[in-house]
Structure formats: C-alpha cells, structure tokens
Design a protein around this motif. Structure first.
Motif, PDB file in Angstrom:
ATOM      1  N   LYS A  80       0.868  -1.176   0.000  1.00 51.01           N
ATOM      2  CA  LYS A  80       0.000   0.000   0.000  1.00 51.01           C
ATOM      3  C   LYS A  80       0.901   1.220   0.000  1.00 51.01           C
ATOM      4  N   GLY A  81       0.771   2.055  -1.008  1.00 52.45           N
ATOM      5  CA  GLY A  81       1.580   3.257  -1.117  1.00 52.45           C
ATOM      6  C   GLY A  81       1.626   3.746  -2.552  1.00 52.45           C
ATOM      7  N   ASP A  82       2.394   4.787  -2.792  1.00 55.36           N
ATOM      8  CA  ASP A  82       2.511   5.357  -4.130  1.00 55.36           C
ATOM      9  C   ASP A  82       3.826   4.917  -4.785  1.00 55.36           C
ATOM     10  N   ALA A  83       4.156   5.527  -5.919  1.00 53.35           N
ATOM     11  CA  ALA A  83       5.367   5.146  -6.659  1.00 53.35           C
ATOM     12  C   ALA A  83       6.634   5.418  -5.856  1.00 53.35           C
ATOM     13  N   LEU A  84       6.636   6.437  -5.019  1.00 52.37           N
ATOM     14  CA  LEU A  84       7.818   6.733  -4.204  1.00 52.37           C
ATOM     15  C   LEU A  84       8.056   5.621  -3.188  1.00 52.37           C
ATOM     16  N   ALA A  85       6.989   5.170  -2.558  1.00 53.55           N
ATOM     17  CA  ALA A  85       7.098   4.059  -1.607  1.00 53.55           C
ATOM     18  C   ALA A  85       7.420   2.754  -2.331  1.00 53.55           C
ATOM     19  N   LEU A  86       6.955   2.620  -3.565  1.00 54.79           N
ATOM     20  CA  LEU A  86       7.251   1.423  -4.359  1.00 54.79           C
ATOM     21  C   LEU A  86       8.752   1.333  -4.644  1.00 54.79           C
ATOM     22  N   VAL A  87       9.394   2.461  -4.902  1.00 53.78           N
ATOM     23  CA  VAL A  87      10.848   2.478  -5.102  1.00 53.78           C
ATOM     24  C   VAL A  87      11.549   2.019  -3.824  1.00 53.78           C
ATOM     25  N   ALA A  88      11.100   2.500  -2.672  1.00 50.82           N
ATOM     26  CA  ALA A  88      11.685   2.065  -1.397  1.00 50.82           C
ATOM     27  C   ALA A  88      11.482   0.557  -1.211  1.00 50.82           C
ATOM     28  N   GLU A  89      10.336   0.045  -1.633  1.00 47.24           N
ATOM     29  CA  GLU A  89      10.062  -1.391  -1.533  1.00 47.24           C
ATOM     30  C   GLU A  89      10.976  -2.173  -2.478  1.00 47.24           C
ATOM     31  N   MET A  90      11.311  -1.590  -3.617  1.00 45.55           N
ATOM     32  CA  MET A  90      12.254  -2.226  -4.545  1.00 45.55           C
ATOM     33  C   MET A  90      13.624  -2.391  -3.884  1.00 45.55           C
ATOM     34  N   VAL A  91      14.056  -1.382  -3.148  1.00 50.99           N
ATOM     35  CA  VAL A  91      15.345  -1.461  -2.448  1.00 50.99           C
ATOM     36  C   VAL A  91      15.305  -2.602  -1.434  1.00 50.99           C
ATOM     37  N   LYS A  92      14.220  -2.715  -0.683  1.00 50.64           N
ATOM     38  CA  LYS A  92      14.085  -3.769   0.329  1.00 50.64           C
ATOM     39  C   LYS A  92      14.085  -5.167  -0.281  1.00 50.64           C
ATOM     40  N   ASN A  93      13.611  -5.272  -1.538  1.00 45.98           N
ATOM     41  CA  ASN A  93      13.428  -6.580  -2.170  1.00 45.98           C
ATOM     42  C   ASN A  93      14.414  -6.867  -3.296  1.00 45.98           C
ATOM     43  N   GLY A  94      15.519  -6.143  -3.352  1.00 44.04           N
ATOM     44  CA  GLY A  94      16.576  -6.446  -4.304  1.00 44.04           C
ATOM     45  C   GLY A  94      16.395  -5.911  -5.706  1.00 44.04           C
ATOM     46  N   GLY A  95      15.401  -5.069  -5.932  1.00 43.86           N
ATOM     47  CA  GLY A  95      15.206  -4.477  -7.254  1.00 43.86           C
ATOM     48  C   GLY A  95      16.172  -3.339  -7.528  1.00 43.86           C
ATOM     49  N   LEU A  96      16.559  -2.632  -6.476  1.00 40.72           N
ATOM     50  CA  LEU A  96      17.529  -1.540  -6.552  1.00 40.72           C
ATOM     51  C   LEU A  96      18.471  -1.650  -5.359  1.00 40.72           C
ATOM     52  N   ILE A  97      19.642  -1.034  -5.461  1.00 38.56           N
ATOM     53  CA  ILE A  97      20.615  -1.119  -4.361  1.00 38.56           C
ATOM     54  C   ILE A  97      20.278  -0.110  -3.264  1.00 38.56           C
ATOM     55  N   ASP A  98      20.835  -0.333  -2.083  1.00 34.90           N
ATOM     56  CA  ASP A  98      20.659   0.586  -0.955  1.00 34.90           C
ATOM     57  C   ASP A  98      21.067   1.997  -1.354  1.00 34.90           C
ATOM     58  N   GLY A  99      20.311   2.954  -0.885  1.00 41.00           N
ATOM     59  CA  GLY A  99      20.600   4.355  -1.163  1.00 41.00           C
ATOM     60  C   GLY A  99      19.752   4.937  -2.277  1.00 41.00           C
ATOM     61  N   CYS A 100      19.208   4.098  -3.142  1.00 46.99           N
ATOM     62  CA  CYS A 100      18.359   4.586  -4.236  1.00 46.99           C
ATOM     63  C   CYS A 100      17.017   5.031  -3.676  1.00 46.99           C
ATOM     64  N   SER A 101      16.543   6.176  -4.156  1.00 49.04           N
ATOM     65  CA  SER A 101      15.225   6.665  -3.739  1.00 49.04           C
ATOM     66  C   SER A 101      14.676   7.613  -4.797  1.00 49.04           C
ATOM     67  N   ALA A 102      13.383   7.882  -4.674  1.00 46.58           N
ATOM     68  CA  ALA A 102      12.702   8.823  -5.565  1.00 46.58           C
ATOM     69  C   ALA A 102      12.065   9.905  -4.703  1.00 46.58           C
ATOM     70  N   ASP A 103      11.970  11.126  -5.251  1.00 47.65           N
ATOM     71  CA  ASP A 103      11.368  12.183  -4.455  1.00 47.65           C
ATOM     72  C   ASP A 103      10.094  12.767  -5.056  1.00 47.65           C
ATOM     73  N   GLU A 104       9.794  12.455  -6.320  1.00 51.80           N
ATOM     74  CA  GLU A 104       8.532  12.902  -6.899  1.00 51.80           C
ATOM     75  C   GLU A 104       8.202  12.086  -8.139  1.00 51.80           C
ATOM     76  N   PHE A 105       6.900  12.018  -8.427  1.00 51.05           N
ATOM     77  CA  PHE A 105       6.434  11.349  -9.630  1.00 51.05           C
ATOM     78  C   PHE A 105       5.094  11.943 -10.035  1.00 51.05           C
TER      79      PHE A 105
END
Length: 178
Positions: A80-105
């Motif tokens: 449950k969340g938006d695209a910004l939270a989805l990016v954070a979820e990608m980091v948690k699940n191996g889709g992106l490396i630690d430190g990656c984040s988004a600030d707007e969409f």
C-alpha cells in the motif's frame, strides 16, 4: 520545479473532479465502459489504483535481477503506497541497491515521470549490467503496477535533469524491458 509539479497535479485533480458525474464515475481511462457505474464493473482487486493520487493497494510486482544476473524476474507482494514508496520497496526486495530513492512522480498520458536521487544514477553508471538491471527493474516495476491507468512508458530524471547512465543521457521515455 516542485511548484510546477504541484500546479500540474492540482489541474489534473480539478479535471478529474469535473469529469466525474454525481453518481457515476467515468471509467474509460481505467479500461472500463464509460457508461457503467462502479458497482456494475467486474474489478480485479488484486491491484487497485486509487486515482488521482497514484496510491496502490493490493498485490504488486517488484522486478529485480535473477540470481545469475541474466534476466529480470519479479516477485509479488502485498503493498500500500505510491510510486515513491514502491521504489523504497524495490530497495528492500533487491530491485535496486541501498541508497536509491525517488522524491517525486506524476503521470501524464501514458508516461509515468519519476525523479530519482544521485545514488540511483551512480548505480546505473557502474556498467552495462548495472544499467540494464537498474533501469529495467525500475521501468518494469512501474509499468506493471500502473498499467491499469494507461501507463506504457517511464521517463526517469535525476535531480530534475535527464538520467546520465553508462550508455549516455536518457532523453525519452522507456517501455517495458524484455
């Protein structure tokens, strides 16, 4: 830039509000029949997008490299969340490396625009494999989860400018990676 995006979001919200009837919601942009009420539509509730704020609720697909870094694979999870939270979820699940984040969409037509941080750009500049999986994981995850509202492409920016990846500066929106 943030003020412009806020104004664009407000105008989009106003247009969305004006286009809705009192007891009927136009579902055409979501793939439904324009003359149907919400109760008459057969809805797949495994992923629900609550427009216009971009919130997802239900099962989502998170794309990531397989264990051999040969292909993109995905895992499904409750979210449950938006695209910004989805990016954070990608980091948690191996889709992106630690430190990656988004600030707007925001979504405009069939393109989801997302602004990433410098750590993301550094990651995809590390080499062709990192570029393919870093960009491919992000693009596929966003398209797979926002396709119900017509998203077919993703435009990635970094700190408000074009993504400077290993292969050069990405100018246009990107479609699904194979």
């Amino acid at each position: 830039m943030k003020k412009s995006l806020f104004i664009l979001l407000c105008v989009t919200l106003l247009c969305f509000t004006v286009s809705c009837k009192e007891e009927r919601q136009t579902l055409g942009e979501y793939g439904g029949d324009d003359s149907s009420t919400v109760s008459e539509v057969d809805v797949d509730t495994s992923v629900v997008l609550t427009a216009p704020n971009g919130e997802l609720a239900g099962k989502v697909k998170i794309y990531r490299p397989d264990s051999d870094y040969m292909h993109l694979e995905y895992t499904e999870l409750e979210f449950k969340g938006d695209a910004l939270a989805l990016v954070a979820e990608m980091v948690k699940n191996g889709g992106l490396i630690d430190g990656c984040s988004a600030d707007e969409f925001y979504i405009d037509g069939d393109v989801l625009y997302i602004n990433m941080n410098k750590a993301y750009e550094d990651y995809v500049r590390a080499g062709s494999t990192a570029e393919y999986f870093g960009v491919g994981s992000l693009v596929n995850t966003l398209i797979a989860n926002y396709s119900d509202v017509g998203v077919k492409k993703v435009k990635i920016t970094v700190e408000g400018r074009g993504l400077n990846s290993h292969g050069g500066i990405s100018e246009g929106p990107l479609g699904m990676f194979e």
